[in-house]
Design an enzyme around this catalytic site. Structure first.
Site, PDB file in Angstrom:
ATOM      1  N   HIS A   1       0.854  -1.258   0.054  1.00  0.00           N
ATOM      2  CA  HIS A   1       0.140  -0.018   0.034  1.00  0.00           C
ATOM      3  C   HIS A   1       0.964   1.227  -0.109  1.00  0.00           C
ATOM      4  CE1 HIS A   1      -3.949   1.781   1.486  1.00  0.00           C
ATOM      5  NE2 HIS A   1      -3.019   2.916   1.121  1.00  0.00           N
TER       6      HIS A   1
ATOM      7  N   ARG B   1      -6.952  15.128   2.640  1.00  0.00           N
ATOM      8  CA  ARG B   1      -6.801  15.701   4.017  1.00  0.00           C
ATOM      9  C   ARG B   1      -5.295  15.629   4.298  1.00  0.00           C
ATOM     10  NH1 ARG B   1      -8.591  10.550   4.618  1.00  0.00           N
ATOM     11  NH2 ARG B   1      -7.172   9.123   5.643  1.00  0.00           N
TER      12      ARG B   1
HETATM   13  C1  MV4 Z   1      -7.549  -3.067  -2.839  1.00  0.00           C
HETATM   14  C2  MV4 Z   1      -6.831  -4.213  -2.350  1.00  0.00           C
HETATM   15  C3  MV4 Z   1      -6.513  -5.134  -3.182  1.00  0.00           C
HETATM   16  N1  MV4 Z   1      -7.234  -5.212  -4.411  1.00  0.00           N
HETATM   17  N2  MV4 Z   1      -8.005  -3.083  -3.821  1.00  0.00           N
HETATM   18  C4  MV4 Z   1      -7.828  -1.119   1.536  1.00  0.00           C
HETATM   19  C5  MV4 Z   1      -8.290   0.317   2.074  1.00  0.00           C
HETATM   20  C6  MV4 Z   1      -8.482   0.898   0.877  1.00  0.00           C
HETATM   21  N3  MV4 Z   1      -7.331   2.055   0.901  1.00  0.00           N
HETATM   22  C7  MV4 Z   1      -8.111   0.353  -0.413  1.00  0.00           C
HETATM   23  N4  MV4 Z   1      -7.683  -0.994   0.366  1.00  0.00           N
HETATM   24  C8  MV4 Z   1      -7.400  -2.138  -0.347  1.00  0.00           C
HETATM   25  N5  MV4 Z   1      -7.745  -2.069  -1.870  1.00  0.00           N
HETATM   26  C9  MV4 Z   1      -7.713  -3.965  -4.808  1.00  0.00           C
HETATM   27  N6  MV4 Z   1      -8.287  -4.089  -5.959  1.00  0.00           N
HETATM   28  C10 MV4 Z   1      -6.160  -4.173  -0.946  1.00  0.00           C
HETATM   29  C11 MV4 Z   1      -6.363  -3.052  -0.265  1.00  0.00           C
HETATM   30  C12 MV4 Z   1      -5.970  -3.047   1.197  1.00  0.00           C
HETATM   31  C13 MV4 Z   1      -6.159  -4.080   2.185  1.00  0.00           C
HETATM   32  C14 MV4 Z   1      -7.297  -4.874   1.913  1.00  0.00           C
HETATM   33  C15 MV4 Z   1      -7.661  -5.711   2.946  1.00  0.00           C
HETATM   34  C16 MV4 Z   1      -6.886  -5.867   4.113  1.00  0.00           C
HETATM   35  C17 MV4 Z   1      -6.113  -4.923   4.361  1.00  0.00           C
HETATM   36  C18 MV4 Z   1      -5.413  -4.124   3.452  1.00  0.00           C
HETATM   37  C19 MV4 Z   1      -4.586  -3.092   3.575  1.00  0.00           C
HETATM   38  C20 MV4 Z   1      -4.329  -2.172   2.652  1.00  0.00           C
HETATM   39  C21 MV4 Z   1      -4.565  -2.275   1.364  1.00  0.00           C
END
Ligand code: MV4
Length: 449
Positions: free
Chosen positions: A208, A292
């Site tokens: 991320h 923000r």
């Molecule tokens: C995703 C992803 C994987 N694939 N979208 C998490 C919150 C928001 N910022 C978007 N997030 C994610 N979107 C796609 N197409 C993985 C995340 C993600 C995440 C997802 C589940 C559990 C923990 C996470 C931590 C960071 C990002």
């Protein structure tokens, strides 16, 4: 420059904004709820006004009382911090109606980026890479199912008015889809009053990575490099760092260029953050933009030498950015640990209560942003973050070493904290080797326990 600014927030971010204002010679007006009467931001501000009872809806989210406090106190501007009203388009609009400058983006920026499926569409038009997925939002499960089959499982269902992981469902195979879609839809409807959903290909175990943007009101936009925010537990960030040292200079420039294009697409102004996912093949995808200042902004401040709150205040005053993209130099490595009042041995449940003794670390390259003090009573009403410990050193290994030294100095008695959880992460070999992604905490830390 503004003469008086109202800080529409509490805790460590309220202190952070008050400090920046003081250094700019700006008088500060704090607002507080009845339960926050003895909170540090009340004592540190030049003026303080009680605006309601503990419950946020009647205090920190009470637009009427906040606006009338700004008018009565003669504040020309309001800094909303993060959370609370910081991404509320109605609040932005009402500030404008009352000729009070909101230190942050405009209503249209918040609206555009707050609607995640609209944001996706704007990115597709601006040729910013997005995750393969639906063009439009939909509330129809069968239409969504067809889209999911076209994309190919696993897919992730997201709420168009969501963000930060709220209202998200991951679907690994077809027979789970309709039930999970309907669950996500009703959750979104309850949480955001909107059940418009969209579908994306689920990127497995990504990093991320978010880019800090600064944009003035004269069309100048720069990026300040990236932050790796992969270490999250239940969509709550735990530890953040900058830069991400597996990102090459070339990839950083490409992602930075896309982050600027994302901001340009909505004529963005103020500080903002463009969130990407970086997959195992070093391909990156836009997922959302936060309009923000973020909790983790100090790691960017440490590696660039900038004060982002002061930059936001100067932008709101109408000043042009006094740095160009060429002036931005990333130096060293910074790590932030969020210090929470939570009992890690009891499923991280919040641990409010009275702090007996506090000793907070210091020394070279150590910063603590916190509002706690010996005798402070942590209220049960708000989120459990009681401070941030941020370190800087010349490289990642030195920064990890310094963070471990600083964590060892912390004394907070009378409540539980997550300090030992941070120590466990910093001693984990995969973390030390920077072999991390968004599943690290669940897989490496939680499964171990
Ligand atoms: C995703 C992803 C994987 N694939 N979208 C998490 C919150 C928001 N910022 C978007 N997030 C994610 N979107 C796609 N197409 C993985 C995340 C993600 C995440 C997802 C589940 C559990 C923990 C996470 C931590 C960071 C990002």
């Amino acid at each position: 420059m503004f003469k008086k600014v109202l800080i529409a927030n509490r805790g460590e971010i309220a202190l952070r904004i008050i400090r920046a204002c003081k250094e700019l010679g700006i008088e500060t007006v704090a607002i507080y709820s009845e339960i926050d009467r003895e909170s540090l931001h009340v004592h540190m501000a030049d003026h303080a006004v009680c605006i309601g009872p503990a419950i946020s809806s009647k205090s920190y989210l009470n637009i009427k009382n906040i606006i009338s406090t700004a008018i009565v106190s003669g504040a020309e501007a309001i800094h909303p911090g993060y959370g609370f009203l910081s991404e509320n388009p109605k609040f932005a609009k009402i500030c404008k109606m009352h000729n009070i400058k909101l230190i942050g983006p405009k209503e249209e920026h918040i609206n555009k980026m707050g609607n995640k499926s609209e944001a996706r569409k704007a990115m597709i038009n601006a040729k910013v890479p997005v995750v393969p997925g639906s063009e439009e939002g939909t509330t129809d499960g069968f239409k969504a199912f067809e889209i999911a089959k076209d994309i190919g499982f696993p897919v992730i269902i997201k709420a168009s008015s969501g963000g930060g992981g709220r209202g998200m469902r991951i679907v690994y195979d077809e027979d789970q889809f309709i039930s999970k879609f309907n669950m996500a839809k009703s959750e979104s409807s309850k949480a955001f009053g909107d059940d418009l959903m969209y579908i994306e290909k689920f990127i497995e175990e990504p990093r991320h990575i978010e880019f800090q943007i600064l944009a003035d009101e004269h069309g100048n936009i720069i990026h300040l490099g990236e932050r790796d925010c992969s270490l999250q537990r239940r969509n709550q960030k735990v530890l953040e760092e900058a830069p991400c040292n597996v990102i090459s200079e070339e990839l950083r420039n490409k992602m930075g260029e896309m982050a600027i294009k994302a901001a340009e697409a909505v004529n963005y102004e103020s500080a903002g953050t463009v969130e990407f996912l970086l997959d195992k093949h070093n391909k990156f995808y836009f997922i959302e933009m936060n309009t923000r200042i973020q909790v983790e902004h100090p790691v960017t401040e440490y590696i660039t030498g900038l004060d982002l709150i002061k930059e936001q205040i100067k932008i709101a005053w109408g000043e042009k950015l006094n740095i160009s993209q060429e002036d931005v130099k990333i130096n060293g490595h910074s790590i932030e640990c969020r210090i929470n009042a939570e009992d890690i041995k009891n499923n991280f449940r919040p641990s409010p209560g009275t702090i007996e003794n506090v000793f907070l670390p210091g020394g070279n390259g150590v910063r603590v942003d916190s509002h706690i003090y010996s005798g402070y009573k942590i209220p049960p009403t708000y989120d459990s973050m009681i401070g941030k410990l941020i370190v800087w050193d010349k490289d990642r290994k030195k920064a990890i070493n310094r963070m471990k030294r600083a964590l060892d100095e912390i004394i907070i008695t009378g409540i539980y904290t997550n300090v030992d959880f941070h120590k466990e992460i910093l001693n984990n070999n995969k973390f030390i080797e920077n072999c991390i992604n968004t599943s690290f905490i669940e897989k490496e830390i939680m499964e171990e326990e």
